[in-house]
Write an enzyme that holds these catalytic residues in place. Structure first.
Site, PDB file in Angstrom:
ATOM      1  CG  ASP A 190      17.680  11.219  -9.703  1.00 30.27           C
ATOM      2  OD1 ASP A 190      18.409  11.658 -10.601  1.00 30.27           O
ATOM      3  OD2 ASP A 190      18.112  10.668  -8.680  1.00 30.27           O
ATOM      4  CB  SER A 206      25.022   8.797  -7.330  1.00 28.93           C
ATOM      5  OG  SER A 206      25.249   9.009  -8.697  1.00 28.93           O
TER       6      SER A 206
END
Length: 609
Positions: A433, A381
């Protein structure tokens, strides 16, 4: 909206109207103001209840006193929540502004263009101040230093510019997302499953997909371990606390000094448990966390003969502010032709780690111990974005380095830097995602598509939301909502949703493109891309499965063009979780004969989803 729940269902369609037809809901503002007047006696009643509980409750039955205390506490929670909500979401620019009527001649409206531009600029400035005040209110627990003030200002300008030309309430956005999800599913069902694009990776070291999957699965555990004890306990809810409790409270001050740690607590123990490394394998561990300064650790990975730098992802409010500082910043990259720029917040975080590694001699210390090892950088991330930019900065001095970025943010680096990073960066993206598809241009495109969906649908909002909730929970065939586009003129679509006379939204690219499938001709933000070669992992099987059904995955090389749109899905957040990504990679490495696409095993061509 209140009327929708006070009348029989046979009149709902007539009374509630549609999202674009708020006429039947014109009485709602009067009801809202009436409700606001009732706030004063409720506040007085709550104060009287608190006084009674504190002074006059003696002699009453305990259960009665308990019921009154519960009622008083509940009323105060509700009142305070309403007050905070008004402070956060109240829009001082929401009232309509005087201006030329919509049916006025074009010449009259053109004469007022300069006045409209000035009003738009003033409104943008005021909106930025409003959002900056909201951010300071929400982040009141953080120190108000120069970095935080600069971040608040940058984020406020970004958010105010994004929402300035829209007039949607949260329920409108929810209805639009429900419509958009079903529309995307319909398009996906109609697509030919055999339609693939042949693609050959730009770098020959990426040809062996099986080897890259094994490396990714290995380094992902280090990226996940960087989150410390919160993720470890979350991933091991039954045994995590027991395994950590023995070492968390033990004093290790001397050991922390050796590895350069600072107030590690349970973090170091969880890293040891997650990675399987020994204490002597760690060179430096830092959980220092401020805006633009994120935790990382450096260790020796003897199995892969690597000096490993693992960067933590988003885990605190300060990390969120780093994520939201999304304006572009120039990036100085040696040997890259073309414009070099990157996400400001993540670039600042990468430069912070770079200075710590180089200026503090951490990398020199590691390579003095293991001079034959190569450098590997990984993260998830926010950590993936910082790891990718850190790899770009260190590439000139460590030409053999490799970087594995798991679920990196989509709006990260310019095209020139992204192409350069394909030589040494592998990005791993799972399913739908949301984060790898997040960039300012992508969000602008999502807003445009969402506005188009809600402007064309002629069903009442409550029906859209009810159908959307059913579809998300139980699936089924996507609904074919009737459209009123055929009966509406194009110039009507170019008007704002609720304030037709507002100068704040006239001539907006968002509204001018509602009647077209094309994006606005003049994008207002620089395009940013994912780093490196992209390895896309998707579920192999039906789109919806039983909760306890085993999940099978497939892995294919992909390209940045596959991530230019935000996909609405119940899995858009779950697919970003580090434990889910790690589980998918481990599943692929255990099931290699079945997980890889037939063409992916070939060295000449790879499939792109």
């Amino acid at each position: 909206m209140i009327l929708c729940f006070l009348v029989p269902s046979s009149y709902l369609s007539e009374l509630c109207g549609t999202i674009m037809n708020p006429g039947p809901r014109r009485s709602v503002p009067a009801l809202v103001y009436l409700r606001a007047l009732l706030y004063v006696p409720e506040l007085v009643w709550a104060c009287l209840g608190a006084v009674w509980v504190s002074d006059s409750s003696t002699g009453c039955k305990p259960e009665e006193v308990g019921a009154v205390i519960a009622a008083v506490v509940s009323s105060w929670i509700i009142l305070l929540s309403m007050a905070v909500g008004v402070l956060v979401v109240f829009d001082p620019l929401g009232s309509q502004r005087p201006g030329a009527p919509p049916d006025a001649p074009r010449g009259v409206r053109d004469l007022e263009s300069s006045e409209s531009s000035q009003l738009f600029y003033t409104a943008h400035t005021v909106a930025s101040r409003v959002w900056e005040s909201r951010l300071r209110l929400l982040c009141c627990c953080l120190p108000q230093d120069n970095n935080h003030r600069a971040a608040f200002s940058s984020i406020a300008q970004l958010v105010s510019g994004f929402f300035l030309d829209t007039d949607l309430v949260p329920s409108d956005i929810a209805a639009g997302l429900a419509l958009l999800h079903q529309e995307q599913d319909k398009m996906e069902h109609c697509r030919d499953p055999d339609e693939v694009l042949s693609h050959s990776p730009s770098s020959p070291i990426r040809e062996d997909l099986e080897v890259e999957l094994e490396k990714a699965a290995h380094f992902m555990k280090f990226a996940a371990a960087a989150y410390g004890w919160p993720l470890y306990v979350y991933s091991n809810p039954l045994t995590g606390l027991c395994k950590l409790s023995g070492d968390c409270c033990r004093s290790r001050q001397a050991e922390y000094d050796l590895v350069g740690g600072d107030s590690l607590g349970c973090h170091f123990t969880s890293i040891l448990q997650s990675t399987g490394l020994q204490y002597r394998d760690f060179i430096h561990i830092s959980f220092h966390n401020q805006i633009y300064e994120i935790p990382f650790y450096v260790a020796l990975d003897h199995k892969r003969e690597a000096v490993l730098v693992a960067v933590r992802g988003t885990l605190s409010l300060k990390d969120v502010l780093t994520d939201l500082s999304a304006e572009c910043e120039n990036l100085s990259v040696e040997g890259v032709s073309g414009t070099c720029y990157a996400h400001k917040g993540i670039s600042q975080a990468a430069h912070y780690i770079y200075k710590r590694l180089v200026n503090d001699g951490i990398l020199s210390q590691a390579f003095n111990i293991a001079p034959e090892y190569k450098l590997v950088i990984c993260g998830h991330s926010l950590g993936a974005g910082a790891a990718s930019l850190l790899a770009v900065l260190l590439r000139s001095t460590h030409p053999t380095l490799q970087c594995y970025a798991f679920s990196p943010p989509g709006g990260l680096m310019s095209k020139a830097v992204a192409d350069y990073s394909k030589q040494f960066v592998v990005s791993v993206v799972l399913g739908k995602d949301l984060v790898p598809r997040l960039s300012i241009p992508n969000m602008e495109d999502l807003k445009r598509r969402l506005l188009k969906m809600v402007s064309n649908c002629s069903k009442p909002k409550y029906k859209i939301l009810m159908r959307g909730c059913w579809y998300e929970l139980f699936g089924g065939a996507p609904d074919d909502f009737p459209t009123e586009l055929e009966n509406r003129r194009e110039e009507v679509l170019n008007q704002p949703l609720l304030g037709e006379e507002s100068l704040l939204v006239q001539r907006s690219n968002t509204y001018q493109s509602l009647s077209s499938d094309d994006s606005p001709a003049h994008p207002t933000h620089l395009p940013l891309y994912l780093p490196g070669c992209i390895l896309h992992i998707t579920e192999d099987g039906p789109a919806r499965r039983h909760c306890f059904a085993p999940v099978r995955y497939r892995a294919e090389w992909s390209s940045e063009t596959s991530f230019r749109n935000v996909l609405i899905s119940p899995r858009m957040v779950a697919d970003h979780m580090p434990d889910v990504v790690l589980r998918a990679l481990r599943s692929l490495t255990r099931e290699q004969p079945f997980a890889l696409c037939p063409s992916s095993t070939s060295n000449s061509h790879l499939n792109v989803i």
